[in-house]
Design an enzyme around this catalytic site. Sequence first.
Site, short mmCIF file in Angstrom:
data_model
loop_
_atom_site.label_atom_id
_atom_site.label_comp_id
_atom_site.label_asym_id
_atom_site.label_seq_id
_atom_site.Cartn_x
_atom_site.Cartn_y
_atom_site.Cartn_z
N THR A 114 -38.01 -38.65 -12.09
CA THR A 114 -39.13 -39.54 -11.77
C THR A 114 -40.03 -38.96 -10.68
OG1 THR A 114 -37.88 -41.46 -12.42
CG2 THR A 114 -39.67 -41.87 -10.91
N SER B 42 -33.34 -36.68 -15.97
CA SER B 42 -31.97 -36.23 -15.67
C SER B 42 -30.95 -36.71 -16.70
CB SER B 42 -31.54 -36.66 -14.26
OG SER B 42 -31.30 -38.04 -14.18
N THR C 87 -33.04 -39.44 -10.67
CA THR C 87 -32.02 -40.18 -9.92
C THR C 87 -30.88 -40.69 -10.80
OG1 THR C 87 -33.24 -42.26 -10.17
CG2 THR C 87 -33.68 -40.94 -8.19
N ASP C 88 -31.11 -40.80 -12.12
CA ASP C 88 -30.08 -41.43 -12.96
C ASP C 88 -28.75 -40.68 -12.96
OD1 ASP C 88 -31.68 -43.53 -13.62
OD2 ASP C 88 -32.22 -42.82 -15.61
N1 ASP Z 1 -35.23 -41.43 -15.55
C1 ASP Z 1 -35.21 -40.82 -14.29
C2 ASP Z 1 -34.29 -39.61 -14.26
O1 ASP Z 1 -34.74 -38.54 -14.56
C3 ASP Z 1 -34.90 -41.77 -13.24
C4 ASP Z 1 -35.32 -41.23 -11.92
O2 ASP Z 1 -35.53 -40.07 -11.73
O3 ASP Z 1 -35.47 -42.07 -11.01
O4 ASP Z 1 -33.14 -39.72 -13.95
#
Ligand code: ASP
Length: 335
Positions: free
Chosen positions: A17, A63, A96-97
């Site tokens: 993100t 991710s 973050t995932d």
């Molecule tokens: N969908 C995102 C990821 O790449 C979520 C994030 O990065 O906050 O994990």
Amino acid sequence: MQRLPLPVIALIGTGGTIAATAASSTEVTDYTVTEPVNALLHAVPQITAVASIRAQQAFNVDSREITSAMLLRLARLVRRTLAQSDIDGVVITHGTDTLEETAYFLSLVVQSEKPVVLVGAMRPASAISADGPLNLLNAVLVATTPAARGMGVVVTLNDEIHAARYVSKANTTRLDAFSSGNQGALGAIHNGIVQFDQLPARGWPLAGSPDGGFDLTGLRQLPRVDILYDHQDAGRHLYEASIKAGVQGLVVAACGDGGLTPKAVQGLRLAAKHGIVCVRASRTGSGIVSGALHDTRYNWVSANSLNPQKARILLMLALTRTTDRRTIQAWFDHR
Ligand code: ASP
């Protein structure tokens, strides 16, 4: 007056993100990874006063798309980068995932005094009040801070510093989504000042000693490990499917302190009979899984306080070395 040279930080982009954009500045959940790591730097010119940055792109994905093969590639890149004498630390931008999985993996395979900091964002780069730019500046500040040396792999978001071993994404969308649970954060970044309040009790440097940690030499892929989620009235068909798919390890997100429903017991017994190493973690989100007599009887392992997704990471690495239950249990109890 002569200026001291700035620390040199390698910035490795992987996507997430923090590198994503949406159709409007008020859209904060529906977005796509579009921005290369260099573009993220442009949003934070303040970084040039803190460090000299060498940016490179490992990959640029959400991710959730990261595979074990990509983890291996990233780990090798981080190790090569840290081995360069003129590099003072590494910052990795990441979604973050699954950030906690990459962070924990790196903490088990990278042994260096130099700081390794993973950073992400909860809001896309295009959002009003995007959190990525300040998170990135904070991550670089941490990577340049002498006190971060020897702390192992850390994660910074929302002005907090967390140890890779304990941190987990514990909220879907809030800016304070990352938590180290009972362990608490290692420290904070307050108005540009990095402050550590405690030392990580596990992970590095234990990962590097006494048996040298996990070596990636010659490793082309990681063993397949599935996670199964236990629940009321669970069946054994998912265990049978995993066995049939040829997994080498199974992690079960068990109830409470590692308790299993009757069909999960059957499924895990069957898996163990097929030589699959089975680990009982907890679906509760915090606390220690109790070791139990049936672990020895059925050849199972208890995950200690690793959550299921981190238990999977440790089990994959453990299986590159051994299938011996007692050795693997000792790693779960000490890493
Ligand atoms: N969908 C995102 C990821 O790449 C979520 C994030 O990065 O906050 O994990």
